[in-house]
Design a protein around this motif. Structure first.
Motif, PDB file in Angstrom:
ATOM      1  N   HIS A   1     -10.840  44.787 -32.201  1.00  0.00           N
ATOM      2  CA  HIS A   1     -10.400  44.969 -33.581  1.00  0.00           C
ATOM      3  C   HIS A   1      -9.018  44.331 -33.665  1.00  0.00           C
ATOM      4  O   HIS A   1      -8.385  44.061 -32.648  1.00  0.00           O
ATOM      5  N   ASP A   2      -8.513  44.109 -34.857  1.00  0.00           N
ATOM      6  CA  ASP A   2      -7.175  43.535 -34.982  1.00  0.00           C
ATOM      7  C   ASP A   2      -6.116  44.407 -34.315  1.00  0.00           C
ATOM      8  O   ASP A   2      -5.099  43.900 -33.836  1.00  0.00           O
ATOM      9  N   LEU A   3      -6.365  45.710 -34.272  1.00  0.00           N
ATOM     10  CA  LEU A   3      -5.373  46.639 -33.727  1.00  0.00           C
ATOM     11  C   LEU A   3      -5.725  47.168 -32.340  1.00  0.00           C
ATOM     12  O   LEU A   3      -4.921  47.883 -31.739  1.00  0.00           O
ATOM     13  N   TYR A   4      -6.913  46.850 -31.827  1.00  0.00           N
ATOM     14  CA  TYR A   4      -7.360  47.460 -30.583  1.00  0.00           C
ATOM     15  C   TYR A   4      -7.872  46.427 -29.590  1.00  0.00           C
ATOM     16  O   TYR A   4      -8.618  45.518 -29.952  1.00  0.00           O
ATOM     17  N   THR A   5      -7.479  46.616 -28.349  1.00  0.00           N
ATOM     18  CA  THR A   5      -7.946  45.777 -27.249  1.00  0.00           C
ATOM     19  C   THR A   5      -8.395  46.664 -26.093  1.00  0.00           C
ATOM     20  O   THR A   5      -7.763  47.685 -25.798  1.00  0.00           O
ATOM     21  N   LEU A   6      -9.498  46.291 -25.466  1.00  0.00           N
ATOM     22  CA  LEU A   6      -9.952  46.955 -24.255  1.00  0.00           C
ATOM     23  C   LEU A   6      -9.535  46.115 -23.059  1.00  0.00           C
ATOM     24  O   LEU A   6      -9.966  44.964 -22.923  1.00  0.00           O
ATOM     25  N   LEU A   7      -8.684  46.679 -22.212  1.00  0.00           N
ATOM     26  CA  LEU A   7      -8.285  46.023 -20.976  1.00  0.00           C
ATOM     27  C   LEU A   7      -9.070  46.632 -19.820  1.00  0.00           C
ATOM     28  O   LEU A   7      -9.056  47.849 -19.629  1.00  0.00           O
ATOM     29  N   ILE A   8      -9.740  45.794 -19.068  1.00  0.00           N
ATOM     30  CA  ILE A   8     -10.430  46.231 -17.860  1.00  0.00           C
ATOM     31  C   ILE A   8      -9.633  45.698 -16.678  1.00  0.00           C
ATOM     32  O   ILE A   8      -9.406  44.486 -16.552  1.00  0.00           O
ATOM     33  N   LEU A   9      -9.181  46.625 -15.832  1.00  0.00           N
ATOM     34  CA  LEU A   9      -8.274  46.295 -14.726  1.00  0.00           C
ATOM     35  C   LEU A   9      -8.902  46.676 -13.388  1.00  0.00           C
ATOM     36  O   LEU A   9      -9.741  47.576 -13.314  1.00  0.00           O
ATOM     37  N   THR A  10      -8.455  46.008 -12.342  1.00  0.00           N
ATOM     38  CA  THR A  10      -8.853  46.386 -10.987  1.00  0.00           C
ATOM     39  C   THR A  10      -7.623  46.356 -10.091  1.00  0.00           C
ATOM     40  O   THR A  10      -6.761  45.468 -10.242  1.00  0.00           O
ATOM     41  N   PRO A  11      -7.472  47.329  -9.177  1.00  0.00           N
ATOM     42  CA  PRO A  11      -6.304  47.316  -8.298  1.00  0.00           C
ATOM     43  C   PRO A  11      -6.306  46.096  -7.378  1.00  0.00           C
ATOM     44  O   PRO A  11      -7.365  45.640  -6.945  1.00  0.00           O
ATOM     45  N   VAL A  12      -5.128  45.594  -7.103  1.00  0.00           N
ATOM     46  CA  VAL A  12      -5.005  44.428  -6.233  1.00  0.00           C
ATOM     47  C   VAL A  12      -5.192  44.860  -4.781  1.00  0.00           C
ATOM     48  O   VAL A  12      -4.372  45.582  -4.222  1.00  0.00           O
ATOM     49  N   ASP A  13      -6.318  44.443  -4.196  1.00  0.00           N
ATOM     50  CA  ASP A  13      -6.606  44.678  -2.773  1.00  0.00           C
ATOM     51  C   ASP A  13      -6.598  46.160  -2.384  1.00  0.00           C
ATOM     52  O   ASP A  13      -6.264  46.522  -1.254  1.00  0.00           O
ATOM     53  N   LYS A  14      -6.963  47.037  -3.319  1.00  0.00           N
ATOM     54  CA  LYS A  14      -7.008  48.471  -3.027  1.00  0.00           C
ATOM     55  C   LYS A  14      -8.171  49.110  -3.759  1.00  0.00           C
ATOM     56  O   LYS A  14      -8.770  48.521  -4.659  1.00  0.00           O
ATOM     57  N   GLU A  15      -8.482  50.350  -3.362  1.00  0.00           N
ATOM     58  CA  GLU A  15      -9.476  51.141  -4.072  1.00  0.00           C
ATOM     59  C   GLU A  15      -8.774  52.005  -5.108  1.00  0.00           C
ATOM     60  O   GLU A  15      -7.636  52.441  -4.910  1.00  0.00           O
ATOM     61  N   LEU A  16      -9.459  52.263  -6.203  1.00  0.00           N
ATOM     62  CA  LEU A  16      -8.914  53.169  -7.202  1.00  0.00           C
ATOM     63  C   LEU A  16      -8.725  54.562  -6.608  1.00  0.00           C
ATOM     64  O   LEU A  16      -9.603  55.070  -5.902  1.00  0.00           O
ATOM     65  N   PRO A  17      -7.599  55.215  -6.894  1.00  0.00           N
ATOM     66  CA  PRO A  17      -7.459  56.609  -6.482  1.00  0.00           C
ATOM     67  C   PRO A  17      -8.349  57.487  -7.350  1.00  0.00           C
ATOM     68  O   PRO A  17      -8.901  57.037  -8.366  1.00  0.00           O
ATOM     69  N   GLU A  18      -8.486  58.738  -6.983  1.00  0.00           N
ATOM     70  CA  GLU A  18      -9.257  59.678  -7.799  1.00  0.00           C
ATOM     71  C   GLU A  18      -8.548  59.879  -9.132  1.00  0.00           C
ATOM     72  O   GLU A  18      -7.360  60.193  -9.186  1.00  0.00           O
ATOM     73  N   ILE A  19      -9.287  59.670 -10.213  1.00  0.00           N
ATOM     74  CA  ILE A  19      -8.748  59.826 -11.569  1.00  0.00           C
ATOM     75  C   ILE A  19      -9.662  60.769 -12.328  1.00  0.00           C
ATOM     76  O   ILE A  19     -10.889  60.593 -12.342  1.00  0.00           O
ATOM     77  N   LEU A  20      -9.072  61.764 -12.971  1.00  0.00           N
ATOM     78  CA  LEU A  20      -9.844  62.774 -13.688  1.00  0.00           C
ATOM     79  C   LEU A  20      -9.847  62.501 -15.189  1.00  0.00           C
ATOM     80  O   LEU A  20      -8.878  61.957 -15.730  1.00  0.00           O
ATOM     81  N   PRO A  21     -10.920  62.887 -15.884  1.00  0.00           N
ATOM     82  CA  PRO A  21     -10.959  62.708 -17.340  1.00  0.00           C
ATOM     83  C   PRO A  21      -9.817  63.465 -18.018  1.00  0.00           C
ATOM     84  O   PRO A  21      -9.545  64.619 -17.687  1.00  0.00           O
ATOM     85  N   GLY A  22      -9.157  62.803 -18.939  1.00  0.00           N
ATOM     86  CA  GLY A  22      -8.028  63.401 -19.636  1.00  0.00           C
ATOM     87  C   GLY A  22      -6.691  62.936 -19.109  1.00  0.00           C
ATOM     88  O   GLY A  22      -5.664  63.090 -19.780  1.00  0.00           O
ATOM     89  N   GLN A  23      -6.669  62.373 -17.920  1.00  0.00           N
ATOM     90  CA  GLN A  23      -5.407  61.892 -17.354  1.00  0.00           C
ATOM     91  C   GLN A  23      -4.999  60.563 -18.004  1.00  0.00           C
ATOM     92  O   GLN A  23      -5.777  59.941 -18.727  1.00  0.00           O
ATOM     93  N   PHE A  24      -3.760  60.155 -17.729  1.00  0.00           N
ATOM     94  CA  PHE A  24      -3.244  58.934 -18.325  1.00  0.00           C
ATOM     95  C   PHE A  24      -2.455  58.141 -17.294  1.00  0.00           C
ATOM     96  O   PHE A  24      -2.252  58.588 -16.157  1.00  0.00           O
ATOM     97  N   VAL A  25      -2.043  56.949 -17.694  1.00  0.00           N
ATOM     98  CA  VAL A  25      -1.243  56.079 -16.831  1.00  0.00           C
ATOM     99  C   VAL A  25       0.026  55.681 -17.578  1.00  0.00           C
ATOM    100  O   VAL A  25       0.086  55.738 -18.812  1.00  0.00           O
TER     101      VAL A  25
END
Length: 259
Positions: free
Chosen positions: A19-43
């Motif tokens: 949308h004009d106001l919204y973007t979906l960014l899909i990211l991957t950690p550089v040379d690492k595995e994602l840590p455990e992330i719970l629903p509702g948390q933020f970055v």
């Protein structure tokens, strides 16, 4: 025990303009595995290419794809910082502090649950809905927007559970505010909600009227995300607390809202 937090570099896998106001960014950690992330948390996202932006920006976790090692962030343009983030290209590096905050409480298996999102407030509901479905609970969604073109990630929500829509202009679903949608008057055991404060308070009022528990994801202004700056304080029945550390998820019976 305080969950471990990480400062990690992520590579942009995809930048999808929704949308004009919204973007979906899909990211991957550089040379690492994602840590455990719970629903509702933020970055907390570092903005390194905006001269007017000095602080990190808090963004809800939209989705986690452990199989692909992908983290989704739904970004709404609000100023120079988010605009710079939305301009990231595939291959660019973004630095995050994560995971931050608490998570939604898991309901009992027999619970009938409704997840309500307004605008960018739909973001944490996608990951939470997927988690609930994987645990054997069939969530339903109620999404609110100004018009049909403003409804975000509809296909993804519909792939998880029954999805109800409210648009202010009536171009999709029921006409009117999300808080007046007829689905809210049904029998629910627990309602989860994220969006503008007036919307969340109205949903909390409906939940109280039908005898449902209600959890909300607060979006108070945050600067550090670690409880040091006291920028995001919220008044609760137990006193003032930092939303970034004690929240962002609160049961509304712990808040001092007049509903």
């Amino acid at each position: 025990m305080t969950p471990k937090k990480y400062i990690m570099d992520f590579e942009v896998v995809k930048n999808e303009k929704l949308h004009d106001l919204y973007t979906l960014l899909i990211l991957t950690p550089v040379d690492k595995e994602l840590p455990e992330i719970l629903p509702g948390q933020f970055v907390q996202v570092a903005i390194d290419n905006s001269k007017a932006t000095f602080l990190r920006r808090p963004i809800s976790v939209n989705f986690v794809d452990k199989g692909k090692n992908h983290l989704w962030l739904l970004v709404r343009k609000a100023g120079d910082g988010t605009a710079a983030l939305m301009a990231k290209n595939k291959g660019d590096i973004v630095n995050l502090i994560l995971p931050l905050g608490n998570s939604f409480h898991v309901p009992s298996p027999e619970s009938r649950v409704l997840l309500v999102g307004g605008g960018v407030g739909v973001a944490p509901m996608l990951y939470w809905g997927a988690k609930l479905k994987n645990s054997g609970i069939n969530p339903e969604f109620l999404l609110g927007a100004r018009s049909a073109k403003d409804v975000l990630e509809l296909r993804e929500f519909e792939s998880i559970g029954k999805t109800h829509i409210s648009t202010e202009d009536g171009s999709l679903g029921e006409a009117g505010l999300v808080t007046t949608n007829s689905v809210l008057s049904q029998k629910w055991d627990i309602i989860y909600c994220c969006g503008p404060a007036p919307m969340m308070k109205a949903v909390a009022k409906v939940a109280a009227q039908i005898g449902a528990s209600c959890e909300v994801s607060l979006e108070n202004m945050m600067a550090c995300g670690l409880g040091a700056c006291l920028c995001c304080v919220e008044k609760t029945v137990k006193g003032n607390v930092c939303v970034c550390t004690e929240g962002p998820i609160f049961n509304t019976d712990q808040l001092t809202w007049q509903i």
